[in-house]
Design a protein around this motif. Sequence first.
Motif, mmCIF file in Angstrom:
data_model
loop_
_atom_site.group_PDB
_atom_site.id
_atom_site.type_symbol
_atom_site.label_atom_id
_atom_site.label_comp_id
_atom_site.label_asym_id
_atom_site.label_seq_id
_atom_site.Cartn_x
_atom_site.Cartn_y
_atom_site.Cartn_z
ATOM 1 N N ILE A 91 -10.760 48.626 -36.683
ATOM 2 C CA ILE A 91 -10.406 48.122 -37.934
ATOM 3 C C ILE A 91 -10.571 47.211 -38.846
ATOM 4 O O ILE A 91 -11.425 45.692 -37.500
ATOM 5 N N GLN A 93 -11.404 44.228 -40.554
ATOM 6 C CA GLN A 93 -10.061 43.202 -41.249
ATOM 7 C C GLN A 93 -10.716 42.730 -42.403
ATOM 8 O O GLN A 93 -11.807 41.784 -42.092
ATOM 9 N N GLU A 97 -6.421 40.493 -46.968
ATOM 10 C CA GLU A 97 -6.413 42.249 -47.141
ATOM 11 C C GLU A 97 -5.598 42.997 -46.304
ATOM 12 O O GLU A 97 -5.299 42.609 -45.148
ATOM 13 N N GLU A 98 -5.466 44.147 -46.359
ATOM 14 C CA GLU A 98 -4.255 44.962 -45.703
ATOM 15 C C GLU A 98 -5.157 45.763 -45.124
ATOM 16 O O GLU A 98 -6.407 45.995 -45.464
ATOM 17 N N ASP A 99 -5.121 45.172 -43.636
ATOM 18 C CA ASP A 99 -6.297 45.906 -42.428
ATOM 19 C C ASP A 99 -6.339 47.809 -42.661
ATOM 20 O O ASP A 99 -5.359 48.410 -43.001
ATOM 21 N N MET A 100 -7.784 48.192 -42.650
ATOM 22 C CA MET A 100 -8.289 49.594 -43.176
ATOM 23 C C MET A 100 -8.422 49.840 -41.182
ATOM 24 O O MET A 100 -9.305 48.979 -41.144
ATOM 25 N N ARG A 101 -8.313 51.194 -40.950
ATOM 26 C CA ARG A 101 -8.386 52.209 -40.030
ATOM 27 C C ARG A 101 -10.120 52.723 -40.326
ATOM 28 O O ARG A 101 -9.767 53.113 -41.383
ATOM 29 N N HIS A 120 -12.718 56.221 -43.824
ATOM 30 C CA HIS A 120 -11.729 55.781 -43.762
ATOM 31 C C HIS A 120 -10.570 56.345 -44.340
ATOM 32 O O HIS A 120 -9.976 57.602 -43.749
#
Length: 121
Positions: A91, A93, A97-101, A120
């Motif tokens: 993830i 972080q 910002e929004e977390d991104m997998r 992504h």
Amino acid sequence: MTKALQHEHIARQWFAAFNTHALEQLLALYDEEAQHYSPKLKQRQPETEGLIKGKAALRAWWQDAFERLPGLHYEVTSLTANEDRVFMEYIRQVPGEEDMRIAEVLEVSDGGIIASRVYHG
């Protein structure tokens, strides 16, 4: 130690270096001619079409990221290694910002990363 375990160890070293923004330690894991593909790279530097080659290009890319995003951190969720690659899930972080997998594949040869590809989700 099997190659799969060696490759998992490289991945763990990769995360340790990345998360402390230890650029030279991170680069030491890569072959001189390594290639790296990333959608973020394609976004920020469209002329690359998302692909850079060689340690000088990797250094410039990550140095810029570490300077722009001092709080950038990757939380490992899964590592799967075999004889020639490691599949990493984590993830991304960044404060504010929004977390991104993310999924990333490291191709390894002779103890060094020769290619990496980021996806992504």
